[in-house]
Design a protein around this motif. Structure first.
Motif, PDB file in Angstrom:
ATOM      1  N   ALA A   3       0.842  -1.204   0.000  1.00 33.89           N
ATOM      2  CA  ALA A   3       0.000   0.000   0.000  1.00 33.89           C
ATOM      3  C   ALA A   3       0.874   1.250   0.000  1.00 33.89           C
ATOM      4  CB  ALA A   3      -0.915  -0.008   1.222  1.00 33.89           C
ATOM      5  N   ARG A   4       0.240   2.373  -0.283  1.00 32.69           N
ATOM      6  CA  ARG A   4       0.936   3.671  -0.211  1.00 32.69           C
ATOM      7  C   ARG A   4       0.995   4.121   1.253  1.00 32.69           C
ATOM      8  NH1 ARG A   4       2.843   3.773  -5.020  1.00 32.69           N
ATOM      9  NH2 ARG A   4       1.498   4.200  -6.789  1.00 32.69           N
ATOM     10  N   THR A   5       1.765   5.192   1.479  1.00 30.85           N
ATOM     11  CA  THR A   5       1.930   5.688   2.847  1.00 30.85           C
ATOM     12  C   THR A   5       0.983   6.827   3.192  1.00 30.85           C
ATOM     13  OG1 THR A   5       3.666   7.177   2.014  1.00 30.85           O
ATOM     14  CG2 THR A   5       4.379   5.080   2.949  1.00 30.85           C
ATOM     15  N   GLY A   6       0.167   7.271   2.253  1.00 36.63           N
ATOM     16  CA  GLY A   6      -0.684   8.423   2.496  1.00 36.63           C
ATOM     17  C   GLY A   6      -1.841   8.145   3.420  1.00 36.63           C
ATOM     18  N   PRO A   7      -2.532   9.193   3.860  1.00 42.86           N
ATOM     19  CA  PRO A   7      -3.654   9.015   4.796  1.00 42.86           C
ATOM     20  C   PRO A   7      -4.797   8.216   4.193  1.00 42.86           C
ATOM     21  CG  PRO A   7      -3.557  11.285   3.975  1.00 42.86           C
ATOM     22  CD  PRO A   7      -2.302  10.621   3.520  1.00 42.86           C
ATOM     23  N   GLU A   8      -4.940   8.212   2.860  1.00 38.58           N
ATOM     24  CA  GLU A   8      -6.015   7.442   2.246  1.00 38.58           C
ATOM     25  C   GLU A   8      -5.847   5.947   2.490  1.00 38.58           C
ATOM     26  OE1 GLU A   8      -4.083   9.549   0.765  1.00 38.58           O
ATOM     27  OE2 GLU A   8      -5.199  11.139  -0.241  1.00 38.58           O
ATOM     28  N   TRP A   9      -4.590   5.507   2.694  1.00 35.81           N
ATOM     29  CA  TRP A   9      -4.328   4.075   2.881  1.00 35.81           C
ATOM     30  C   TRP A   9      -4.221   3.697   4.364  1.00 35.81           C
ATOM     31  CZ3 TRP A   9      -2.781   6.728  -1.358  1.00 35.81           C
ATOM     32  CH2 TRP A   9      -3.049   6.166  -2.600  1.00 35.81           C
ATOM     33  N   ASP A  10      -4.389   4.664   5.243  1.00 37.10           N
ATOM     34  CA  ASP A  10      -4.332   4.341   6.673  1.00 37.10           C
ATOM     35  C   ASP A  10      -5.385   3.309   7.078  1.00 37.10           C
ATOM     36  OD1 ASP A  10      -2.178   5.965   7.067  1.00 37.10           O
ATOM     37  OD2 ASP A  10      -3.284   7.623   7.987  1.00 37.10           O
ATOM     38  N   PRO A  11      -6.638   3.419   6.617  1.00 36.14           N
ATOM     39  CA  PRO A  11      -7.647   2.430   7.058  1.00 36.14           C
ATOM     40  C   PRO A  11      -7.308   1.002   6.642  1.00 36.14           C
ATOM     41  CG  PRO A  11      -8.722   4.392   6.207  1.00 36.14           C
ATOM     42  CD  PRO A  11      -7.277   4.530   5.864  1.00 36.14           C
ATOM     43  N   VAL A  12      -6.807   0.813   5.397  1.00 39.51           N
ATOM     44  CA  VAL A  12      -6.513  -0.553   4.956  1.00 39.51           C
ATOM     45  C   VAL A  12      -5.304  -1.107   5.701  1.00 39.51           C
ATOM     46  CG1 VAL A  12      -7.577  -0.266   2.698  1.00 39.51           C
ATOM     47  CG2 VAL A  12      -5.162   0.280   2.989  1.00 39.51           C
ATOM     48  N   GLN A  13      -4.339  -0.225   6.010  1.00 38.44           N
ATOM     49  CA  GLN A  13      -3.185  -0.695   6.783  1.00 38.44           C
ATOM     50  C   GLN A  13      -3.599  -1.018   8.218  1.00 38.44           C
ATOM     51  OE1 GLN A  13       0.605   1.320   6.343  1.00 38.44           O
ATOM     52  NE2 GLN A  13      -0.130   2.416   4.513  1.00 38.44           N
ATOM     53  N   ASP A  14      -4.550  -0.248   8.733  1.00 37.63           N
ATOM     54  CA  ASP A  14      -5.016  -0.514  10.104  1.00 37.63           C
ATOM     55  C   ASP A  14      -5.664  -1.890  10.219  1.00 37.63           C
ATOM     56  OD1 ASP A  14      -4.072   1.901  10.980  1.00 37.63           O
ATOM     57  OD2 ASP A  14      -6.008   2.951  10.815  1.00 37.63           O
ATOM     58  N   VAL A  15      -6.301  -2.329   9.129  1.00 32.23           N
ATOM     59  CA  VAL A  15      -6.924  -3.661   9.153  1.00 32.23           C
ATOM     60  C   VAL A  15      -5.875  -4.727   9.428  1.00 32.23           C
ATOM     61  CG1 VAL A  15      -8.096  -5.402   7.755  1.00 32.23           C
ATOM     62  CG2 VAL A  15      -8.828  -3.013   7.647  1.00 32.23           C
ATOM     63  N   VAL A  16      -4.734  -4.619   8.742  1.00 32.76           N
ATOM     64  CA  VAL A  16      -3.664  -5.613   8.924  1.00 32.76           C
ATOM     65  C   VAL A  16      -3.052  -5.484  10.298  1.00 32.76           C
ATOM     66  CG1 VAL A  16      -1.450  -6.431   8.025  1.00 32.76           C
ATOM     67  CG2 VAL A  16      -3.227  -5.661   6.449  1.00 32.76           C
ATOM     68  N   ARG A  17      -2.836  -4.241  10.732  1.00 31.77           N
ATOM     69  CA  ARG A  17      -2.192  -4.035  12.032  1.00 31.77           C
ATOM     70  C   ARG A  17      -3.073  -4.533  13.177  1.00 31.77           C
ATOM     71  NH1 ARG A  17       0.348   0.711   9.474  1.00 31.77           N
ATOM     72  NH2 ARG A  17      -1.543   1.931   9.823  1.00 31.77           N
ATOM     73  N   THR A  18      -4.396  -4.415  13.052  1.00 28.30           N
ATOM     74  CA  THR A  18      -5.281  -4.900  14.120  1.00 28.30           C
ATOM     75  C   THR A  18      -5.256  -6.420  14.231  1.00 28.30           C
ATOM     76  OG1 THR A  18      -7.150  -4.880  12.581  1.00 28.30           O
ATOM     77  CG2 THR A  18      -6.847  -2.934  13.986  1.00 28.30           C
ATOM     78  N   HIS A  19      -4.793  -7.089  13.165  1.00 29.24           N
ATOM     79  CA  HIS A  19      -4.653  -8.546  13.187  1.00 29.24           C
ATOM     80  C   HIS A  19      -3.213  -8.949  13.470  1.00 29.24           C
ATOM     81  CE1 HIS A  19      -8.608  -8.364  11.257  1.00 29.24           C
ATOM     82  NE2 HIS A  19      -8.766  -9.659  11.588  1.00 29.24           N
ATOM     83  N   GLY A  20      -2.462  -8.029  14.130  1.00 29.31           N
ATOM     84  CA  GLY A  20      -1.090  -8.351  14.534  1.00 29.31           C
ATOM     85  C   GLY A  20      -0.062  -8.128  13.459  1.00 29.31           C
ATOM     86  N   GLY A  21      -0.443  -7.477  12.399  1.00 27.80           N
ATOM     87  CA  GLY A  21       0.500  -7.232  11.306  1.00 27.80           C
ATOM     88  C   GLY A  21       1.561  -6.202  11.673  1.00 27.80           C
ATOM     89  N   TYR A  22       2.663  -6.247  10.918  1.00 31.13           N
ATOM     90  CA  TYR A  22       3.784  -5.333  11.147  1.00 31.13           C
ATOM     91  C   TYR A  22       4.057  -4.580   9.843  1.00 31.13           C
ATOM     92  CZ  TYR A  22       8.275  -3.589  12.840  1.00 31.13           C
ATOM     93  OH  TYR A  22       9.298  -2.774  13.235  1.00 31.13           O
ATOM     94  N   THR A  23       4.411  -3.306   9.940  1.00 27.39           N
ATOM     95  CA  THR A  23       4.590  -2.461   8.756  1.00 27.39           C
ATOM     96  C   THR A  23       6.070  -2.296   8.431  1.00 27.39           C
ATOM     97  OG1 THR A  23       2.573  -1.248   9.272  1.00 27.39           O
ATOM     98  CG2 THR A  23       4.129  -0.200   7.743  1.00 27.39           C
ATOM     99  N   PHE A  24       6.425  -2.462   7.169  1.00 25.38           N
ATOM    100  CA  PHE A  24       7.772  -2.231   6.638  1.00 25.38           C
ATOM    101  C   PHE A  24       7.679  -1.096   5.616  1.00 25.38           C
ATOM    102  CE2 PHE A  24       7.525  -6.536   8.103  1.00 25.38           C
ATOM    103  CZ  PHE A  24       8.741  -6.783   8.719  1.00 25.38           C
ATOM    104  N   VAL A  25       8.448  -0.028   5.830  1.00 20.30           N
ATOM    105  CA  VAL A  25       8.304   1.188   5.020  1.00 20.30           C
ATOM    106  C   VAL A  25       9.550   1.399   4.176  1.00 20.30           C
ATOM    107  CG1 VAL A  25       7.871   3.675   5.070  1.00 20.30           C
ATOM    108  CG2 VAL A  25       6.869   2.192   6.825  1.00 20.30           C
ATOM    109  N   LEU A  26       9.345   1.675   2.886  1.00 22.13           N
ATOM    110  CA  LEU A  26      10.435   2.093   1.993  1.00 22.13           C
ATOM    111  C   LEU A  26      10.520   3.618   2.038  1.00 22.13           C
ATOM    112  CD1 LEU A  26       9.805  -0.189  -1.126  1.00 22.13           C
ATOM    113  CD2 LEU A  26      11.444  -0.527   0.728  1.00 22.13           C
ATOM    114  N   ARG A  27      11.584   4.105   2.599  1.00 22.51           N
ATOM    115  CA  ARG A  27      11.756   5.551   2.766  1.00 22.51           C
ATOM    116  C   ARG A  27      12.766   6.089   1.748  1.00 22.51           C
ATOM    117  NH1 ARG A  27       9.150   6.604   7.393  1.00 22.51           N
ATOM    118  NH2 ARG A  27       8.997   4.931   8.955  1.00 22.51           N
TER     119      ARG A  27
END
Length: 883
Positions: free
Chosen positions: A120-144
């Motif tokens: 997913a992208r890092t913008g606020p529009e993608w926060d909800p979809v990333q939150d779905v994964v994180r609520t299921h114990g997911g971990y985020t890896f970011v390309l900076r």
């Protein structure tokens, strides 16, 4: 740990991608630690990272199902793959953000023991979809954005110069998609020069940037353009596209711009991307945001100065911005000159090359804003000031002429103060009168400036100068206090004892250091103190006050050069000819005023070195400068030195008009003893050099009158009488010796030794001659004259076909004999050698005879060749006959 890189194929983002994030992501999924999110901005290499991750997971035995983009877009669950424990379901939602779809995918994977890799992208529009994964114990890896170290490794992997890594990172902000346009070929040049405008596959960086804009929402595109014209990423004024008073909305907008691939590692728009947006985006849209920025700055009570230079550089010509930029240039000039460059925490006074380049850019931008509303007069005034700061008084004078011709509404007093400095630098005192009349016509009270008094004194107008001092004294201007003290000191030197003027000059120096006076651009109180020292014979004062001023800083290049010239003149007067010549070599930024002093220095050094050929060359070079230079009070000393050189070369008639004008100037000032004494002393010497005793009479009479008021005048008056005795061969040893010693005490040791040596040559009693010769040796400056460039060259040890090796080894010279030999092989006559070494021609001849006897030379030619091999020099001809 060194980060590894993999080559990218068929991508438009980059040639290489760091695998560190990929390695951690693969390790996370391989050990079945739970779901994961791989996120990054547009152009950060998400597709490549996903491909690397899939390949490595499959290599470790995992089944990886990549959900096609159209399936993710439509949410068609019937086409989902069958999942088993340990499988990885890669879901790419970069082009949409359907929360329900992601929830179903995560639920299906969790139910079967599989793991989800969400891209997913890092913008606020993608926060909800990333939150779905994180609520299921997911971990985020970011390309900076990449660091300098990562950029360096990327350049190395592509076979490019890694030493440019820091500059490339600054230029691109570490954005991988921008790196392909920098250093795409391993050629020389800066990264900017190697930024490929026709980049690979995408049709050039301009096309890529426009495509980036078109792929964004209108609010993000407008925010990117706003950042390009100068809006800050956070702070005031707020970015357009979100309410200024809604901080969360502003933060979301900035995150959206970042997700679109516009912001670098420091959270700002990279310079390369900024330039591309300004150059390739539709001009009307860019101009709209420039105008809006000016209005928003004013509306938010922001100072325009911080944005003025950048806006002017972009082409904004709003009068309010131009005004702010002019004020910024004024401050820049003062700060740059006052502080100077900082090295190792210590103040290094003066204007460094970097600071000068900054001022030159300011001048270029000021010329660009000419014609913007009613600002031209203020702009030209600053252009004039910048030219002085840059050491170019001729350009400053042109700007001043244009300013006066325009006749704008600028305050006349501002023009007057700067204009007088320009006129001082170009040394055209008659122009000062025209400038003063121009100011008086517009605002009579503005002419009550102490600088007016100085210009009138310089032109020889005593009454007008006194009146200007009186009027200026009534004006309380703290920034002009140093100039006021200077004007009072000059008035004191013209009317009273010269010694009484020095304290006022020194107070002016102190005032210039301690008050809020603007930086000295053309002249300074320290230079006036140095002039006083040169006329009064206090050479130590000249050196010390100039050194102190140069150390303190706050001086423009013209003032620094002036102080160094005056120091060099003091060195020459003191007989330190080598140091004076070296000081000349170090000079730069010569104003027309200093050209006369430098010419006088060159002829003065040659005259004191008793080198006729060199003197002729120096005078030939100085003749045009001398004849075309106006006469002023501050230039009498170099004019007198040049006049004496012309008299020695029998060309005094060429400078007679300037000499007569100088005499009239002093007469108009009622013969002030400080300024007239050196002039009349040179006048006596010129008359004696021309063998015109009648021409010396007026100067001698003036010195006699001045001797009653000032000790320096008494000394040179006595020296003048002694010279007359020597020329008449009426040698009075006591008087000549006393006159010579007194001359040495007032800073003229070379003239003193010359007087004593000529007295010794004219003496008929051997004891008197020896006494005066000993006096000459005692007073003679210790440093030798600098050798002319062509006067000393190496020999091969043979002259006339006869070898001299054995004789050269056997011949041992005393120190005095070596001095005589060196001067003879340099082409000097016996008389010239005697004048330089303060010996009689007979004594020189005696030394030569002794050398010849010891050497066994059979002829003068053989002796001359032997001496050349001994001292390692030769002249252009045969040794001169004794004279």
């Amino acid at each position: 740990m060194r980060t590894s890189y993999a080559r990218l194929r068929d991508t438009a983002t980059s040639d290489v991608v760091p695998l560190e994030v990929v390695a951690r992501l693969v390790e996370h999924l391989d050990r079945r630690h739970g779901h994961a999110v791989l996120s990054g901005a547009r152009g950060s290499g998400l597709s490549t990272a996903l491909g690397c991750c899939v390949a490595q997971l499959r290599a470790r035995g995992h089944r990886v199902h990549v959900l096609p983009a159209h399936v993710a877009d439509t949410g068609d669950e019937a086409r989902w793959p069958e999942l088993s424990p340990g499988d990885v379901l890669a879901v790419d939602v970069r082009h949409h953000h359907h929360v329900e779809f992601v929830e179903r995918a995560v639920g299906a994977a969790s139910a079967t023991g599989a793991q989800v890799l969400l891209v997913a992208r890092t913008g606020p529009e993608w926060d909800p979809v990333q939150d779905v994964v994180r609520t299921h114990g997911g971990y985020t890896f970011v390309l900076r954005p990449w660091s300098v170290h990562q950029v360096s490794q990327a350049l190395e992997a592509r076979g490019l110069r890694t030493r440019d890594a820091a500059e490339v990172t600054t230029l691109t902000g570490g954005l991988p998609w921008l790196l392909q346009y920098v250093g795409s070929r391993p050629e020389d040049g800066s990264p900017e020069e190697r930024a490929d405008a026709d980049g690979p596959s995408s049709g050039g960086i301009g096309v890529s940037v426009l495509g980036l804009l078109d792929g964004c929402s209108s609010s993000v595109a407008d925010a990117a353009l706003a950042l390009a014209v100068g809006y800050p990423a956070g702070g005031r004024p707020a970015l357009p596209g979100a309410a200024a008073d809604d901080a969360p909305a502003q933060d979301r907008l900035i995150r959206s711009v970042e997700a679109a691939g516009f912001l670098g590692s420091d959270g700002t728009l990279p310079p390369l991307l900024r330039d591309c947006l300004l150059n390739h985006a539709p001009a009307h849209r860019v101009q709209r945001w420039r105008e809006q920025l000016v209005e928003d700055l004013i509306r938010s009570d922001q100072e325009l100065g911080a944005w003025a230079r950048d806006l002017v550089r972009q082409g904004v010509r709003d009068p309010r911005v131009v005004d702010a930029f002019v004020d910024q240039v004024k401050a820049l000039t003062a700060i740059t000159l006052a502080d100077g460059p900082i090295n190792d925490g210590l103040r290094a006074p003066g204007l460094a090359e970097g600071g000068r380049e900054e001022l030159r850019e300011a001048a270029r931008l000021l010329r660009a804003v000419l014609g913007a509303g009613g600002q031209d007069d203020a702009v030209r005034l600053e252009l004039c000031r910048l030219a002085l700061c840059d050491g170019d008084p001729t350009r400053a004078a042109r700007e001043l002429d244009l300013l006066l011709a325009a006749g704008g509404p600028l305050a006349p007093e501002g023009i007057l103060a700067l204009g007088l400095e320009v006129i001082q630098a170009v040394d055209l005192p008659h122009r000062a009168a025209g400038l003063i009349r121009w100011v008086q016509h517009r605002e009579p009270a503005a002419a009550d400036h102490p600088g007016v008094a100085l210009s009138r004194y310089a032109a020889g107008d005593l009454r007008a100068g006194d009146a200007s001092v009186e009027r200026a004294a009534e004006v309380a201007d703290p920034t002009a206090s140093a100039t006021m003290l200077l004007a009072r000191g000059v008035r004191t030197s013209l009317h009273h004892d010269p010694e009484a003027a020095l304290p006022e000059f020194m107070l002016a120096v102190a005032a210039a250091r301690s008050t809020g006076a603007p930086p000295a651009l053309a002249d300074s109180p320290a230079a006036m103190v140095a002039l006083w020292g040169l006329h009064a014979g206090d050479l130590h004062l000249v050196e010390s006050v100039a050194d102190a001023a140069l150390r303190d800083g706050g001086l423009g290049p013209l003032v620094r050069t002036r102080l160094r010239v005056l120091q060099a003149f003091a060195l020459m007067q003191g007989g330190r000819l080598v140091e004076a010549a070296e000081a000349l070599d170090d000079l730069s930024h010569l104003a027309p005023r200093e050209e006369l002093w430098v010419s006088a220095l060159q002829v003065g050094i040659a005259r004191r070195a008793d080198d006729p050929a060199r003197l002729r060359r120096a005078w030939t070079a100085a003749r045009e400068t001398t004849l075309g230079h106006p006469v002023s009070l501050w230039q009498l000393l170099p004019l007198a030195e040049l006049g004496l050189a012309a008299a020695r070369l029998r060309e005094f008639d060429l400078v007679r008009p300037q000499w007569q004008q100088a005499a009239r100037l002093l007469a108009g000032l009622r013969e002030p003893v400080l300024w007239s004494t050196p002039f009349h002393w040179y006048g006596v010497q010129i008359a004696l050099q021309r063998d015109e005793p009648s021409a010396a009479a007026p100067h001698a009479a003036a010195l006699v009158r001045a001797a009653q008021e000032w000790k320096v005048a008494a000394v040179v008056s006595s020296a003048g009488r002694a010279w007359v005795q020597v020329r008449a061969r009426n040698v009075r040893v006591d008087e000549i010796e006393q006159a010579a010693r007194s001359l040495s005490q007032i800073g003229q040791p070379w003239e003193a030794a010359r007087l004593a040596s000529h007295g010794a040559a004219a003496a008929t009693v051997r004891r008197d001659s020896a006494r005066l010769l000993e006096c000459a040796r005692e007073l003679r400056p210790q440093l030798a004259a600098p050798a002319d460039a062509g006067a000393a060259r190496a020999r091969d040890g043979v002259r006339g076909g006869r070898p001299h090796d054995e004789q050269r080894v056997a011949l041992q010279l005393t120190e005095r004999e070596r001095q005589v030999a060196e001067l003879l092989v340099a082409g000097r006559t016996y008389k010239q050698v005697g004048d330089i070494l303060y010996l009689s021609p007979k004594t020189v001849e005696h030394h030569v005879a002794r050398i010849r006897r010891r050497s066994g030379a059979s002829s003068r030619t053989e002796l001359f060749g032997l001496l050349e091999s001994v001292v390692g020099q030769r002249s252009t001809g045969e040794p001169a006959e004794p004279s």
